[in-house]
Design a protein around this motif. Structure first.
Motif, PDB file in Angstrom:
ATOM      1  N   HIS A 155      44.944  56.132  49.672  1.00 34.15           N
ATOM      2  CA  HIS A 155      44.627  54.697  50.361  1.00 34.15           C
ATOM      3  C   HIS A 155      44.214  53.968  49.105  1.00 34.15           C
ATOM      4  CE1 HIS A 155      42.504  51.778  53.097  1.00 34.15           C
ATOM      5  NE2 HIS A 155      43.443  51.261  51.643  1.00 34.15           N
ATOM      6  N   ALA A 156      45.331  54.338  48.636  1.00 35.05           N
ATOM      7  CA  ALA A 156      45.347  53.272  47.281  1.00 35.05           C
ATOM      8  C   ALA A 156      45.511  51.512  47.185  1.00 35.05           C
ATOM      9  CB  ALA A 156      46.816  53.717  46.360  1.00 35.05           C
ATOM     10  N   GLN A 157      44.491  51.015  47.346  1.00 30.78           N
ATOM     11  CA  GLN A 157      44.184  49.499  46.674  1.00 30.78           C
ATOM     12  C   GLN A 157      43.238  48.714  46.176  1.00 30.78           C
ATOM     13  OE1 GLN A 157      42.847  48.436  51.165  1.00 30.78           O
ATOM     14  NE2 GLN A 157      42.593  46.320  50.636  1.00 30.78           N
ATOM     15  N   GLY A 158      43.335  47.568  45.602  1.00 34.95           N
ATOM     16  CA  GLY A 158      42.841  47.136  44.176  1.00 34.95           C
ATOM     17  C   GLY A 158      43.448  47.595  43.397  1.00 34.95           C
ATOM     18  N   ALA A 159      43.361  46.298  42.060  1.00 37.06           N
ATOM     19  CA  ALA A 159      43.412  46.153  40.795  1.00 37.06           C
ATOM     20  C   ALA A 159      44.205  47.819  40.534  1.00 37.06           C
ATOM     21  CB  ALA A 159      42.802  45.510  39.769  1.00 37.06           C
TER      22      ALA A 159
END
Length: 310
Positions: A155-159
């Motif tokens: 779950h890859a999220q964010g800058a």
């Protein structure tokens, strides 16, 4: 004409179309009544975050379940503390040890899921919701997963997190990215490295939904492999084949055989669904814009009850 479609007659007399068994590649079975899924078109699921002990005991009959076991996260990281994610579905990794049995170690975390029967390892990299694994911890988790012969989904999220997942060699993203500022180069690299994206478009609304659809379109245009997944259990999503998810995939350019392939891909491992097929009454529509609605009417039927009528 859909390549994988067969004209068939059911033992009960209905004429229709048979397709390979449909799979939802992102669900949380502890939050839903999974036994209802086959009557609503889903024969197999990939559980991407649950209690590994409960998942090891399995769902009797259908749907066939492949699972990741617990979310692997760092102290204070997502989804720690959420009401829907009790302690048993979160495994905290506090160090990058590659030695078995080390408390809090990366290898220990992966081994716990693999020993329970996991087919994939899930790593939480949600920087918008807390701390994420360091590069050392992420590298150790991937090395341990490779040693056990398991792909890693994140779950890859964010800058910067999608870029980190690509650089580290993460096999799949649990969600199509909806972040702002995702570059064309990043989209190209994701596709060129063979990364898989699980759609989950219908969890978004407004600008985030439009960004996710745009990113998925660009990823697919570059040859990226796309899987149908809904994040079922997350909010008010329909139980079974999600017409809205299919329509969003269509909007992203995943159409015809590609749309069916996203539903029937066996990733991360075959789930013994050959004994059943997805059945939809009537012939497949000739207008591609009607396909999503038609597929959403599928039910799961034993293969032995279907006779081809070519």
């Amino acid at each position: 004409m859909l390549t994988a479609a067969w004209p068939v007659r059911r033992a009960s007399g209905e004429l229709g179309t048979s397709l390979p068994a449909f799979i939802d590649h992102h669900v949380h079975t502890h939050l839903i009544d999974a036994h209802l899924l086959p009557t609503r078109g889903i024969a197999g699921v990939v559980d991407l975050g649950g209690d590994p002990a409960a998942l090891a005991r399995g769902v009797t009959g259908l749907p066939r379940v492949r699972f990741a076991g617990a979310f692997l996260t760092v102290p204070g990281g997502y989804p720690s503390g959420r009401t829907w994610a009790p302690d048993r579905v979160v495994h905290t990794v506090s160090n990058a040890s590659v030695h078995p049995g080390v408390p809090g170690g990366a290898r220990t975390a992966v081994d716990a899921q693999a020993d329970a029967g996991a087919a994939v390892i899930k790593v939480a990299m949600n920087a918008d919701a807390g701390p994420v694994p360091s590069d050392d911890v992420l590298t150790a988790l991937l090395a341990a997963a490779r040693e056990r012969g398991l792909p890693v989904v994140a779950h890859a999220q964010g800058a910067g997190q999608v870029e980190r997942a690509i650089d580290a060699g993460v096999a799949a993203l649990a969600h199509t990215p909806s972040d702002t500022g995702l570059s064309r180069r990043t989209l190209r690299r994701a596709a060129e490295t063979g990364q898989i994206w699980i759609s989950t478009l219908d969890i978004h609304r407004g600008p985030a939904r439009e960004r996710a659809i745009s990113h998925l379109r660009a990823f697919a245009d570059r040859g990226g492999r796309v899987l149908y997944g809904t994040d079922l259990g997350n909010g008010s999503l329909p139980l079974g084949v999600n017409r809205r998810e299919l329509l969003a995939l269509h909007q992203a350019g995943i159409r015809g055989d590609a749309l069916v392939a996203s539903l029937t891909d066996p990733w991360p491992a075959p789930a013994r669904t050959d004994a059943v097929r997805s059945f939809v009454e009537g012939p497949a529509p000739t207008d591609p814009t009607d396909l999503a609605t038609w597929l959403s009417r599928a039910i799961v039927v034993p293969t032995e009850e279907l006779t081809r009528v070519d």
